[in-house]
Design a protein around this motif. Structure first.
Motif, PDB file in Angstrom:
ATOM      1  N   ARG A 198       1.551   8.699  -4.386  1.00 30.35           N
ATOM      2  CA  ARG A 198       1.642   7.845  -5.557  1.00 30.35           C
ATOM      3  C   ARG A 198       2.123   8.612  -6.788  1.00 30.35           C
ATOM      4  O   ARG A 198       2.002   9.822  -6.855  1.00 30.35           O
ATOM      5  CB  ARG A 198       0.279   7.210  -5.855  1.00 30.35           C
ATOM      6  CG  ARG A 198      -0.177   6.237  -4.785  1.00 30.35           C
ATOM      7  CD  ARG A 198      -1.593   5.749  -5.035  1.00 30.35           C
ATOM      8  NE  ARG A 198      -2.037   4.867  -3.961  1.00 30.35           N
ATOM      9  CZ  ARG A 198      -3.286   4.452  -3.817  1.00 30.35           C
ATOM     10  NH1 ARG A 198      -4.204   4.837  -4.689  1.00 30.35           N
ATOM     11  NH2 ARG A 198      -3.608   3.657  -2.805  1.00 30.35           N
ATOM     12  N   GLY A 199       2.698   7.851  -7.728  1.00 24.54           N
ATOM     13  CA  GLY A 199       3.036   8.445  -9.004  1.00 24.54           C
ATOM     14  C   GLY A 199       4.492   8.777  -9.213  1.00 24.54           C
ATOM     15  O   GLY A 199       4.859   9.251 -10.288  1.00 24.54           O
ATOM     16  N   ASP A 200       5.356   8.531  -8.222  1.00 27.56           N
ATOM     17  CA  ASP A 200       6.772   8.850  -8.418  1.00 27.56           C
ATOM     18  C   ASP A 200       7.688   7.653  -8.167  1.00 27.56           C
ATOM     19  O   ASP A 200       8.835   7.809  -7.780  1.00 27.56           O
ATOM     20  CB  ASP A 200       7.200  10.027  -7.547  1.00 27.56           C
ATOM     21  CG  ASP A 200       6.984   9.776  -6.060  1.00 27.56           C
ATOM     22  OD1 ASP A 200       6.481   8.683  -5.721  1.00 27.56           O
ATOM     23  OD2 ASP A 200       7.321  10.657  -5.252  1.00 27.56           O
ATOM     24  N   GLY A 201       7.165   6.444  -8.385  1.00 25.18           N
ATOM     25  CA  GLY A 201       8.012   5.257  -8.341  1.00 25.18           C
ATOM     26  C   GLY A 201       8.187   4.622  -6.984  1.00 25.18           C
ATOM     27  O   GLY A 201       8.949   3.651  -6.855  1.00 25.18           O
ATOM     28  N   ILE A 202       7.497   5.113  -5.947  1.00 27.97           N
ATOM     29  CA  ILE A 202       7.667   4.545  -4.617  1.00 27.97           C
ATOM     30  C   ILE A 202       7.207   3.090  -4.585  1.00 27.97           C
ATOM     31  O   ILE A 202       7.842   2.231  -3.971  1.00 27.97           O
ATOM     32  CB  ILE A 202       6.905   5.378  -3.562  1.00 27.97           C
ATOM     33  CG1 ILE A 202       7.565   6.747  -3.409  1.00 27.97           C
ATOM     34  CG2 ILE A 202       6.871   4.660  -2.212  1.00 27.97           C
ATOM     35  CD1 ILE A 202       6.830   7.670  -2.452  1.00 27.97           C
ATOM     36  N   GLY A 203       6.100   2.791  -5.277  1.00 26.81           N
ATOM     37  CA  GLY A 203       5.558   1.441  -5.250  1.00 26.81           C
ATOM     38  C   GLY A 203       6.524   0.411  -5.797  1.00 26.81           C
ATOM     39  O   GLY A 203       6.724  -0.647  -5.195  1.00 26.81           O
ATOM     40  N   VAL A 204       7.141   0.701  -6.939  1.00 26.15           N
ATOM     41  CA  VAL A 204       8.055  -0.279  -7.521  1.00 26.15           C
ATOM     42  C   VAL A 204       9.326  -0.393  -6.695  1.00 26.15           C
ATOM     43  O   VAL A 204       9.891  -1.484  -6.547  1.00 26.15           O
ATOM     44  CB  VAL A 204       8.367   0.060  -8.997  1.00 26.15           C
ATOM     45  CG1 VAL A 204       9.188   1.313  -9.130  1.00 26.15           C
ATOM     46  CG2 VAL A 204       9.080  -1.116  -9.673  1.00 26.15           C
ATOM     47  N   ARG A 205       9.791   0.705  -6.104  1.00 26.82           N
ATOM     48  CA  ARG A 205      10.951   0.624  -5.231  1.00 26.82           C
ATOM     49  C   ARG A 205      10.665  -0.268  -4.025  1.00 26.82           C
ATOM     50  O   ARG A 205      11.512  -1.064  -3.606  1.00 26.82           O
ATOM     51  CB  ARG A 205      11.352   2.023  -4.751  1.00 26.82           C
ATOM     52  CG  ARG A 205      11.935   2.916  -5.840  1.00 26.82           C
ATOM     53  CD  ARG A 205      13.262   2.378  -6.333  1.00 26.82           C
ATOM     54  NE  ARG A 205      14.160   2.132  -5.225  1.00 26.82           N
ATOM     55  CZ  ARG A 205      14.854   3.080  -4.604  1.00 26.82           C
ATOM     56  NH1 ARG A 205      14.752   4.335  -4.971  1.00 26.82           N
ATOM     57  NH2 ARG A 205      15.663   2.769  -3.610  1.00 26.82           N
ATOM     58  N   GLU A 263      10.444   3.870 -15.357  1.00 24.72           N
ATOM     59  CA  GLU A 263      10.833   5.185 -15.868  1.00 24.72           C
ATOM     60  C   GLU A 263      10.763   6.204 -14.734  1.00 24.72           C
ATOM     61  O   GLU A 263       9.724   6.353 -14.090  1.00 24.72           O
ATOM     62  CB  GLU A 263       9.906   5.602 -17.002  1.00 24.72           C
ATOM     63  CG  GLU A 263      10.202   6.990 -17.563  1.00 24.72           C
ATOM     64  CD  GLU A 263       9.240   7.401 -18.652  1.00 24.72           C
ATOM     65  OE1 GLU A 263       9.159   8.604 -18.945  1.00 24.72           O
ATOM     66  OE2 GLU A 263       8.547   6.519 -19.198  1.00 24.72           O
ATOM     67  N   LEU A 264      11.863   6.894 -14.480  1.00 23.99           N
ATOM     68  CA  LEU A 264      11.922   7.856 -13.383  1.00 23.99           C
ATOM     69  C   LEU A 264      12.459   9.193 -13.862  1.00 23.99           C
ATOM     70  O   LEU A 264      13.286   9.257 -14.769  1.00 23.99           O
ATOM     71  CB  LEU A 264      12.827   7.346 -12.255  1.00 23.99           C
ATOM     72  CG  LEU A 264      12.439   6.042 -11.548  1.00 23.99           C
ATOM     73  CD1 LEU A 264      13.472   5.714 -10.485  1.00 23.99           C
ATOM     74  CD2 LEU A 264      11.056   6.153 -10.925  1.00 23.99           C
ATOM     75  N   GLU A 265      11.972  10.265 -13.235  1.00 21.25           N
ATOM     76  CA  GLU A 265      12.517  11.604 -13.442  1.00 21.25           C
ATOM     77  C   GLU A 265      13.434  11.899 -12.260  1.00 21.25           C
ATOM     78  O   GLU A 265      12.974  12.061 -11.131  1.00 21.25           O
ATOM     79  CB  GLU A 265      11.399  12.640 -13.515  1.00 21.25           C
ATOM     80  CG  GLU A 265      10.516  12.524 -14.738  1.00 21.25           C
ATOM     81  CD  GLU A 265      11.227  12.982 -16.012  1.00 21.25           C
ATOM     82  OE1 GLU A 265      12.171  13.790 -15.894  1.00 21.25           O
ATOM     83  OE2 GLU A 265      10.828  12.528 -17.093  1.00 21.25           O
ATOM     84  N   HIS A 279       0.828  -1.203   0.000  1.00 22.77           N
ATOM     85  CA  HIS A 279       0.000   0.000   0.000  1.00 22.77           C
ATOM     86  C   HIS A 279       0.863   1.254   0.000  1.00 22.77           C
ATOM     87  O   HIS A 279       1.810   1.364   0.784  1.00 22.77           O
ATOM     88  CB  HIS A 279      -0.905   0.038   1.240  1.00 22.77           C
ATOM     89  CG  HIS A 279      -2.022  -0.960   1.217  1.00 22.77           C
ATOM     90  ND1 HIS A 279      -3.079  -0.871   0.343  1.00 22.77           N
ATOM     91  CD2 HIS A 279      -2.246  -2.073   1.974  1.00 22.77           C
ATOM     92  CE1 HIS A 279      -3.915  -1.885   0.562  1.00 22.77           C
ATOM     93  NE2 HIS A 279      -3.428  -2.627   1.539  1.00 22.77           N
ATOM     94  N   ILE A 280       0.532   2.184  -0.862  1.00 23.85           N
ATOM     95  CA  ILE A 280       1.155   3.505  -0.892  1.00 23.85           C
ATOM     96  C   ILE A 280       0.075   4.533  -0.599  1.00 23.85           C
ATOM     97  O   ILE A 280      -1.025   4.465  -1.155  1.00 23.85           O
ATOM     98  CB  ILE A 280       1.801   3.804  -2.257  1.00 23.85           C
ATOM     99  CG1 ILE A 280       2.801   2.701  -2.633  1.00 23.85           C
ATOM    100  CG2 ILE A 280       2.479   5.175  -2.248  1.00 23.85           C
ATOM    101  CD1 ILE A 280       3.973   2.565  -1.689  1.00 23.85           C
ATOM    102  N   ASP A 281       0.374   5.486   0.278  1.00 22.94           N
ATOM    103  CA  ASP A 281      -0.583   6.545   0.577  1.00 22.94           C
ATOM    104  C   ASP A 281      -0.991   7.240  -0.725  1.00 22.94           C
ATOM    105  O   ASP A 281      -0.134   7.541  -1.565  1.00 22.94           O
ATOM    106  CB  ASP A 281       0.047   7.563   1.532  1.00 22.94           C
ATOM    107  CG  ASP A 281      -0.966   8.561   2.046  1.00 22.94           C
ATOM    108  OD1 ASP A 281      -1.347   9.469   1.274  1.00 22.94           O
ATOM    109  OD2 ASP A 281      -1.388   8.450   3.212  1.00 22.94           O
ATOM    110  N   PRO A 282      -2.279   7.474  -0.936  1.00 24.33           N
ATOM    111  CA  PRO A 282      -2.734   8.087  -2.199  1.00 24.33           C
ATOM    112  C   PRO A 282      -2.015   9.384  -2.546  1.00 24.33           C
ATOM    113  O   PRO A 282      -1.780   9.668  -3.722  1.00 24.33           O
ATOM    114  CB  PRO A 282      -4.229   8.328  -1.944  1.00 24.33           C
ATOM    115  CG  PRO A 282      -4.606   7.291  -0.941  1.00 24.33           C
ATOM    116  CD  PRO A 282      -3.407   7.124  -0.054  1.00 24.33           C
TER     117      PRO A 282
END
Length: 250
Positions: A95-102, A175-177, A89-92
């Motif tokens: 989300r959106g900056d690659g935390i989940g895959v890390r 893909e990361l910025e 689970h990632i806090d809503p």
């Protein structure tokens, strides 16, 4: 960003993140009462026992001093050789900056370090985004099982790592910025560092041109490799040792 094992002090925040995550993502197929039952079932009074259990693995993501996500896994089976990632689970708001895959990558690494011979991931069949997440990061559906949440029964999909050719790496690419640059990070290409692994970073998704290395400790690509294969992160000091003998030490 730091990924670490959870402590008793994290219980209430983990519970809150689970509640916010389920309430933002699962409401299309889980009612409010079912979500409430799920929180009590997995993150109620007995959850502290899971944190203390030697065969459970609870990892949390801490960013700027706040917890923004967690994974909940366990080791089961003969000699505890089967790693199972039950929830991620990632806090809503994070989300959106690659935390989940890390977090997925670090959870997989830790389960293998703790003795798992294979890693399975579980996600509800109706969670379209969750199923895409595992399919996009090196896993494929292998089975299904029934799971009870409160008084209802739901179907979970079971994912295992995709079959790859001998000698190839695990195929999780993201893909990361970073530092104003777009890079493609291959989490299957991991090299152990003194604080956290280094991951191969490329200029394109097909990994034809190497960009450099991503430091798994601080998410920086400001690092360099010397002629002996040593990598050092200029931001946090994470280091990878030489890949061959350095004659100056013989």
């Amino acid at each position: 960003m730091e990924i670490r094992e959870a402590t008793d002090a994290d219980v209430e925040t983990i519970r809150s993140i689970a509640d916010r995550s389920l309430s933002s993502t699962y409401t299309d197929f889980l009612g409010a009462e079912t979500i409430k039952a799920a929180i009590e079932q997995w993150y109620g009074e007995e959850f502290a026992e899971d944190i203390a259990d030697d065969h459970s693995l609870i990892l949390v993501v801490e960013r700027d001093g706040e917890l923004v996500g967690f994974s909940h896994s366990e080791l089961v089976g003969q000699q505890y050789s089967n790693g199972r990632l039950l929830w991620l689970h990632i806090d809503p708001d994070a989300r959106g900056d690659g935390i989940g895959v890390r977090l997925l990558v670090r959870t997989r690494e830790k389960l293998l370090e703790d003795g798992a011979e294979q890693v399975q991931c579980f996600v509800l069949e109706d969670n379209e985004g969750g199923n895409e997440f595992y399919a996009d990061h090196g896993f494929e559906q292998a089975d299904q099982r029934e799971v009870e949440i409160g008084s209802e029964t739901f179907t979970e999909n079971v994912y295992v790592e995709s079959e790859i050719e001998s000698g190839d790496d695990w195929t999780a690419v993201d893909e990361l910025e970073l530092d104003g640059e777009t890079v493609y990070v291959s989490y299957g290409e991991a090299n152990r560092g003194s604080k956290a692994p280094f991951y191969g970073a490329y200029e394109s998704e097909d990994q034809s041109e190497r960009y450099g290395w991503l430091c798994g400790n601080c998410d920086s690509i400001d690092n360099a490799m010397d002629t002996m294969g040593r990598i050092e992160c200029n931001a946090c000091g994470n280091r990878r040792k030489a890949t061959r003998w350095d004659a100056s030490y013989l």
